[in-house]
Design an enzyme around this catalytic site. Structure first.
Site, PDB file in Angstrom:
ATOM      1  N   ASP A  20       0.859  -1.184   0.000  1.00  0.00           N
ATOM      2  CA  ASP A  20       0.000   0.000   0.000  1.00  0.00           C
ATOM      3  C   ASP A  20       0.896   1.235   0.000  1.00  0.00           C
ATOM      4  O   ASP A  20       1.890   1.276   0.733  1.00  0.00           O
ATOM      5  CB  ASP A  20      -0.921   0.040   1.224  1.00  0.00           C
ATOM      6  CG  ASP A  20      -1.884   1.221   1.158  1.00  0.00           C
ATOM      7  OD1 ASP A  20      -2.779   1.216   0.302  1.00  0.00           O
ATOM      8  OD2 ASP A  20      -1.728   2.162   1.958  1.00  0.00           O
ATOM      9  N   GLU A  22       0.930   5.590   0.182  1.00  0.00           N
ATOM     10  CA  GLU A  22       0.232   6.845   0.443  1.00  0.00           C
ATOM     11  C   GLU A  22       0.978   7.921  -0.336  1.00  0.00           C
ATOM     12  O   GLU A  22       2.217   7.970  -0.301  1.00  0.00           O
ATOM     13  CB  GLU A  22       0.200   7.170   1.939  1.00  0.00           C
ATOM     14  CG  GLU A  22      -0.470   6.098   2.800  1.00  0.00           C
ATOM     15  CD  GLU A  22      -1.933   5.891   2.493  1.00  0.00           C
ATOM     16  OE1 GLU A  22      -2.558   6.805   1.901  1.00  0.00           O
ATOM     17  OE2 GLU A  22      -2.475   4.807   2.816  1.00  0.00           O
ATOM     18  N   HIS A 178      -6.038   4.560   6.219  1.00  0.00           N
ATOM     19  CA  HIS A 178      -5.200   5.450   5.407  1.00  0.00           C
ATOM     20  C   HIS A 178      -3.808   5.638   6.007  1.00  0.00           C
ATOM     21  O   HIS A 178      -3.075   6.527   5.595  1.00  0.00           O
ATOM     22  CB  HIS A 178      -5.876   6.799   5.151  1.00  0.00           C
ATOM     23  CG  HIS A 178      -7.235   6.648   4.542  1.00  0.00           C
ATOM     24  ND1 HIS A 178      -7.440   5.981   3.355  1.00  0.00           N
ATOM     25  CD2 HIS A 178      -8.454   7.051   4.962  1.00  0.00           C
ATOM     26  CE1 HIS A 178      -8.733   5.991   3.075  1.00  0.00           C
ATOM     27  NE2 HIS A 178      -9.366   6.619   4.030  1.00  0.00           N
ATOM     28  N   ASP A 183      -3.532  -0.288   6.413  1.00  0.00           N
ATOM     29  CA  ASP A 183      -4.233  -0.686   5.200  1.00  0.00           C
ATOM     30  C   ASP A 183      -3.581  -1.908   4.553  1.00  0.00           C
ATOM     31  O   ASP A 183      -4.271  -2.795   4.043  1.00  0.00           O
ATOM     32  CB  ASP A 183      -4.277   0.462   4.193  1.00  0.00           C
ATOM     33  CG  ASP A 183      -5.263   1.560   4.588  1.00  0.00           C
ATOM     34  OD1 ASP A 183      -5.889   1.440   5.656  1.00  0.00           O
ATOM     35  OD2 ASP A 183      -5.386   2.541   3.842  1.00  0.00           O
TER      36      ASP A 183
END
Length: 202
Positions: A20, A22, A178, A183
């Site tokens: 994941d 960001e 988030h 996540d």
């Protein structure tokens, strides 16, 4: 008939690795990679897929990167350069995150890793672009992924990660959502649970 207990035999020589990212926007070419988390997977003696280790790094924006304030607010990062983040330069962070993947590929006798993600094309796009910027060899397949959006839609009739996790009987904490680590670990648990519903046999 015994179950398959080697990852390389379950996934045609590929090693699934959950990722994941960001980011400070939606464009992998121009927007900064801010956080990245990686979760490795393993198979137990019964042929069930399990979450293994988690690796995560906060990342400094590359030179000239676009920083969309609304994107930073969404992921809860007010200042990506803040010293408390202990962020690493992009190349250093990627080296540290790629290394355990390269090691596991060798240990499991796999040909290469395949990225598992929720909207996996998004994560793969940012990882590929960052690797190219840093002139690093990505461990991931260039275009193939396992996307838990599609898998969760099939298995649970839900495509949103939080709703799919809840439908699968998993706990979900919106206050931690988030965060790349949270996540990624939830995506890993969801992927394992779905895969384990369809065991393969030798």
């Amino acid at each position: 008939m015994p179950r398959i207990t080697q990852i390389k035999d379950r996934f045609r020589g590929f090693l699934p690795v959950v990722v994941d990212v960001e980011t400070a926007g939606f464009n992998a070419d121009t927007d900064a990679l801010i956080e990245m988390a990686v979760v490795t997977l393993k198979m137990n003696s019964e042929g069930l897929l399990e979450r293994d280790e988690t690796f995560a790094r906060n990342i400094l924006p590359f030179e000239g990167a676009n920083l969309d304030p609304s994107a930073l607010k969404f992921i809860g990062v007010e200042d990506p350069y803040h010293p408390f983040r202990q962020a690493l330069p992009e190349k250093e962070a990627l080296k540290e995150l790629f290394e355990p993947i390269h090691q596991q590929i060798k240990q499991e006798a796999c040909s290469r890793a395949i990225l598992v993600g929720h909207n996996a094309f998004f994560d793969l796009g940012f990882v590929k672009q960052a690797a190219e910027r840093c002139k690093l060899k990505s461990p991931f397949h260039e275009f193939s992924t396992f996307d838990t959006v599609s898998l969760a839609g099939l298995a649970y009739g839900q495509t949103v990660l939080a709703k799919a996790a809840e439908k699968a009987g998993m706990d979900w904490d919106n206050s931690q959502a988030h965060s790349a680590i949270y996540d990624t670990e939830k995506t890993a648990d969801l992927f394992c649970q779905i895969v384990n519903q369809w065991p393969l046999h030798q």
